[in-house]
Design an enzyme around this catalytic site. Structure first.
Site, PDB file in Angstrom:
ATOM      1  N   HIS A 198       0.837  -1.202   0.000  1.00 15.18           N
ATOM      2  CA  HIS A 198       0.000   0.000   0.000  1.00 15.18           C
ATOM      3  C   HIS A 198       0.874   1.256   0.000  1.00 15.18           C
ATOM      4  CE1 HIS A 198      -3.671   2.335   1.300  1.00 15.18           C
ATOM      5  NE2 HIS A 198      -2.712   3.142   1.747  1.00 15.18           N
ATOM      6  N   GLU A 199       1.832   1.296   0.921  1.00 12.85           N
ATOM      7  CA  GLU A 199       2.683   2.484   1.013  1.00 12.85           C
ATOM      8  C   GLU A 199       3.620   2.592  -0.191  1.00 12.85           C
ATOM      9  OE1 GLU A 199       1.762   4.571   3.017  1.00 12.85           O
ATOM     10  OE2 GLU A 199       0.572   3.312   4.367  1.00 12.85           O
ATOM     11  N   HIS A 256       1.953   4.660  -2.804  1.00  9.92           N
ATOM     12  CA  HIS A 256       2.115   6.094  -2.550  1.00  9.92           C
ATOM     13  C   HIS A 256       3.509   6.558  -2.964  1.00  9.92           C
ATOM     14  CE1 HIS A 256      -1.642   6.926  -0.584  1.00  9.92           C
ATOM     15  NE2 HIS A 256      -1.440   6.068   0.409  1.00  9.92           N
ATOM     16  N   GLU A 300      -4.635   7.668  -3.217  1.00  9.77           N
ATOM     17  CA  GLU A 300      -5.076   6.407  -2.608  1.00  9.77           C
ATOM     18  C   GLU A 300      -5.439   5.364  -3.662  1.00  9.77           C
ATOM     19  OE1 GLU A 300      -4.621   5.590   0.335  1.00  9.77           O
ATOM     20  OE2 GLU A 300      -4.266   7.527   1.299  1.00  9.77           O
TER      21      GLU A 300
END
Length: 282
Positions: free
Chosen positions: A46-47, A50, A76
């Site tokens: 997930h990170e 980003h 996101e």
């Protein structure tokens, strides 16, 4: 293989995972490790999403407003795409699972990839948002968004938030909140003043499927590429269509340029039906 490079990226442990782009070539992501579980794999992916967005912003406009990301919702969409559409997919685990088994032969040597895939996609109401499955995740966001509306409009006192939180968790997910750490204090957003942020997670989740489907169409079979461990085509496509555009377009226009449509929940709902439920009626 994802594109993390030690000369421009770093990863560190933290209580609540987050990512920070101090510069295009200074990408810092964090994750939370669990001694007996692999949940950190998904928060790390997930990170990474980003971080990749920040890493592939237009270099020529790096210090100008037009060189920044266009919205938190689009941001996101990138993190949720790598977390779910890549990281929780069967093609990814067909590629990566033998490496996991080699690293943890005692725990996974006798477990087949299909069994493991089913386990990491198990649908079950849970207390913690960042650990929620794809089906129930949206309810965590809705709960927070509704409470934010109540806060802003003076319909709830802050002292009453824990009780209201617990009531909504029971109503929406049927579970009891044992303490504040597993309830109202589990996220750092409100303490940081980020009222209104939570809705971007669900907006991004919806858009991630639209973006994935367009990338799959143009790249010609993302599942096959992912199963071979080929992540560069997706990474480069996202860089071209989303990241390198910076803030040239407002979010809806950026999405329309990239996918041919503004935000649309139908692809996302169809994806959930395909993966977790009955076929979508024609």
């Amino acid at each position: 293989m994802f594109g993390h490079r030690p000369n421009s990226w770093r990863i560190d442990p933290t209580e609540h995972p987050f990512a920070s782009g101090a510069g295009i070539d200074d990408i810092r992501i964090t994750t939370h490790y669990y001694p007996e579980e692999l949940k950190s794999l998904f928060s790390t992916m997930h990170e990474y999403g980003h971080g990749l967005y920040a890493h592939q912003l237009p270099r020529e406009y790096a210090h100008l407003p037009v060189g920044q990301h266009t919205s938190l919702g689009i941001h996101e969409s990138q993190s949720r795409l790598w977390e779910n559409l890549v990281g929780r997919s069967l093609p990814f685990w067909r590629f990566y699972y033998p490496q996991l088994q080699a690293r943890f032969p005692k725990q996974f040597g006798g477990v087949g990839v299909d069994t493991f895939y089913a386990a990491v996609n198990k649908v079950q109401p849970s207390l913690i948002r960042i650990e929620a499955d794809e089906v129930t995740y949206g309810m965590h966001v809705i709960l927070r968004f509704e409470l934010e509306q109540d806060i802003i409009n003076g319909r709830v006192e802050l002292n009453d938030l824990p009780q209201r939180w617990a009531e909504k968790m029971h109503e929406y997910l049927g579970i009891e909140v044992p303490d504040h750490a597993h309830g109202v204090l589990q996220d750092m957003h409100w303490a940081s003043g980020l009222i209104g942020y939570f809705s971007t997670y669900l907006l991004g989740t919806v858009m991630s499927v639209q973006i994935w489907e367009k990338a799959d169409e143009e790249l010609g079979g993302l599942d096959d590429q992912i199963e071979r461990g080929e992540f560069a085509p997706l990474r480069e496509w996202l860089g071209e269509k989303i990241h390198s555009q910076g803030r040239k377009y407002v979010p809806q226009e950026l999405l329309r340029h990239a996918t041919g449509s503004t935000i649309d929940a139908k692809p996302y709902l169809a994806y959930l039906k395909r993966k977790f439920g009955a076929p979508v009626p024609a």
